[in-house]
Structures are given as C-alpha cells and as structure tokens.
Design a protein around this motif. Sequence first.
Motif, short mmCIF file in Angstrom:
data_model
loop_
_atom_site.label_atom_id
_atom_site.label_comp_id
_atom_site.label_asym_id
_atom_site.label_seq_id
_atom_site.Cartn_x
_atom_site.Cartn_y
_atom_site.Cartn_z
N ARG A 80 0.83 -1.21 0.00
CA ARG A 80 0.00 0.00 0.00
C ARG A 80 0.86 1.25 0.00
O ARG A 80 0.53 2.25 -0.61
CB ARG A 80 -0.95 -0.03 1.21
N ILE A 81 2.00 1.20 0.69
CA ILE A 81 2.93 2.32 0.68
C ILE A 81 3.43 2.54 -0.74
O ILE A 81 3.44 3.66 -1.25
CB ILE A 81 4.11 2.08 1.65
N ARG A 82 3.84 1.46 -1.39
CA ARG A 82 4.34 1.54 -2.76
C ARG A 82 3.28 2.11 -3.70
O ARG A 82 3.54 3.02 -4.48
CB ARG A 82 4.79 0.16 -3.24
N THR A 83 2.07 1.59 -3.60
CA THR A 83 0.98 2.07 -4.45
C THR A 83 0.68 3.53 -4.18
O THR A 83 0.41 4.30 -5.11
CB THR A 83 -0.29 1.23 -4.22
N GLY A 84 0.75 3.94 -2.92
CA GLY A 84 0.49 5.33 -2.56
C GLY A 84 1.49 6.30 -3.17
O GLY A 84 1.16 7.46 -3.42
N ILE A 85 2.70 5.82 -3.42
CA ILE A 85 3.71 6.67 -4.06
C ILE A 85 3.50 6.68 -5.58
O ILE A 85 3.54 7.73 -6.21
CB ILE A 85 5.13 6.18 -3.71
N ILE A 86 3.27 5.51 -6.15
CA ILE A 86 3.13 5.40 -7.61
C ILE A 86 1.82 6.00 -8.10
O ILE A 86 1.78 6.70 -9.11
CB ILE A 86 3.22 3.92 -8.04
N ASP A 87 0.73 5.73 -7.39
CA ASP A 87 -0.59 6.20 -7.80
C ASP A 87 -1.33 6.75 -6.58
O ASP A 87 -2.21 6.09 -6.02
CB ASP A 87 -1.38 5.06 -8.44
N PRO A 88 -0.96 7.95 -6.13
CA PRO A 88 -1.49 8.48 -4.88
C PRO A 88 -3.01 8.69 -4.86
O PRO A 88 -3.61 8.71 -3.79
CB PRO A 88 -0.76 9.81 -4.71
N ALA A 89 -3.64 8.80 -6.00
CA ALA A 89 -5.09 9.02 -6.03
C ALA A 89 -5.88 7.72 -5.93
O ALA A 89 -7.10 7.75 -5.75
CB ALA A 89 -5.47 9.76 -7.31
N LEU A 90 -5.22 6.58 -6.03
CA LEU A 90 -5.92 5.30 -6.03
C LEU A 90 -6.65 5.03 -4.72
O LEU A 90 -7.78 4.59 -4.70
CB LEU A 90 -4.94 4.16 -6.34
N GLU A 91 -6.00 5.33 -3.62
CA GLU A 91 -6.60 5.11 -2.30
C GLU A 91 -6.14 6.22 -1.36
O GLU A 91 -4.94 6.35 -1.10
CB GLU A 91 -6.18 3.74 -1.74
N ILE A 92 -7.07 7.01 -0.89
CA ILE A 92 -6.75 8.14 -0.02
C ILE A 92 -6.82 7.67 1.44
O ILE A 92 -7.76 6.97 1.83
CB ILE A 92 -7.75 9.30 -0.24
N ALA A 93 -5.83 8.06 2.23
CA ALA A 93 -5.80 7.69 3.65
C ALA A 93 -7.05 8.21 4.36
O ALA A 93 -7.51 9.33 4.09
CB ALA A 93 -4.55 8.25 4.31
N GLU A 94 -7.57 7.40 5.26
CA GLU A 94 -8.77 7.78 6.01
C GLU A 94 -8.55 9.10 6.72
O GLU A 94 -7.53 9.33 7.36
CB GLU A 94 -9.09 6.68 7.03
N GLY A 95 -9.52 9.99 6.58
CA GLY A 95 -9.46 11.29 7.21
C GLY A 95 -8.76 12.35 6.37
O GLY A 95 -8.66 13.50 6.78
N PHE A 96 -8.29 11.96 5.19
CA PHE A 96 -7.57 12.90 4.34
C PHE A 96 -8.23 13.06 2.97
O PHE A 96 -7.60 13.52 2.02
CB PHE A 96 -6.11 12.48 4.18
N ASP A 97 -9.52 12.71 2.89
CA ASP A 97 -10.25 12.82 1.62
C ASP A 97 -10.21 14.24 1.05
O ASP A 97 -10.18 14.43 -0.16
CB ASP A 97 -11.71 12.39 1.79
N HIS A 98 -10.22 15.23 1.93
CA HIS A 98 -10.20 16.63 1.50
C HIS A 98 -8.90 17.00 0.78
O HIS A 98 -8.84 18.03 0.11
CB HIS A 98 -10.44 17.56 2.69
N LEU A 99 -7.88 16.16 0.88
CA LEU A 99 -6.60 16.43 0.22
C LEU A 99 -6.42 15.60 -1.06
O LEU A 99 -5.34 15.64 -1.66
CB LEU A 99 -5.44 16.14 1.18
N ALA A 100 -7.45 14.88 -1.45
CA ALA A 100 -7.36 14.06 -2.66
C ALA A 100 -6.89 14.91 -3.83
O ALA A 100 -7.37 16.01 -4.05
CB ALA A 100 -8.71 13.43 -2.98
#
Length: 108
Positions: free
Chosen positions: A60-80
């Motif tokens: 999930r860390i790797r995916t978050g770097i490669i494709d940050p819009a794929l899954e937004i961390a809980e509580g941070f939807d406003h920063l999508a």
Amino acid sequence: RDRSPSRGLGDVYKRQMVASNDPLEIMRGNLCLGCHMLDGEGAELGPAFDGMGSRIATDRIRTGIIDPALEIAEGFDHLAGSMPPNLGDMLTARQLEVLVDFLAGQGG
C-alpha cells in the motif's frame, strides 16, 4: 525567464529530480515533507510518515507513491489530488524501493 502569472506546485513537481538514494534526501528533494511529518520535521497536512509501517502494508505504501489518487488515507479525503500524480515517474526504481523500505520500517 518564465513570465507566466502564476506557477502552481504542479510546475515544481514536473521539474523536481533527486540523484540521491538516501530516503531523507529523496523526501526533502521531492517536497514530501512539505505535507508529511517525519520525526519532527515537515508539515502536518497529510498523513505522518512516523509509524507508517505499523499502520499500512508495504504494498500500500508503494501504491500510494506510484498512484497516490488510487486510495486516499482515512481522514484525508479533502486532500485528494494534492500529491503529485507523476511522483512515481520522478523516482528511479531504486529510489522507489528505498522509500518504500524506509517508510515500511517506520514502526510505532
């Protein structure tokens, strides 16, 4: 000289490249700490890097770097959409794995 009226972070992200394989230099050079906190350094805008390895899986860390819009961390939807969508293109394969390993090692 660029005389455009304004240049956003997207323009900065397009140019940013770091030659180092040191995880802190990679994060500083790619402006990660402009939004994320690590060991008292950075900003508390996005999810903290401290303890990341105990909160989410390595893949999930790797995916978050490669494709940050794929899954937004809980509580941070406003920063999508605020992370650079091309961050994976700005890193070498080695830098990506160095960052992933470093962040996965940030336990509680």
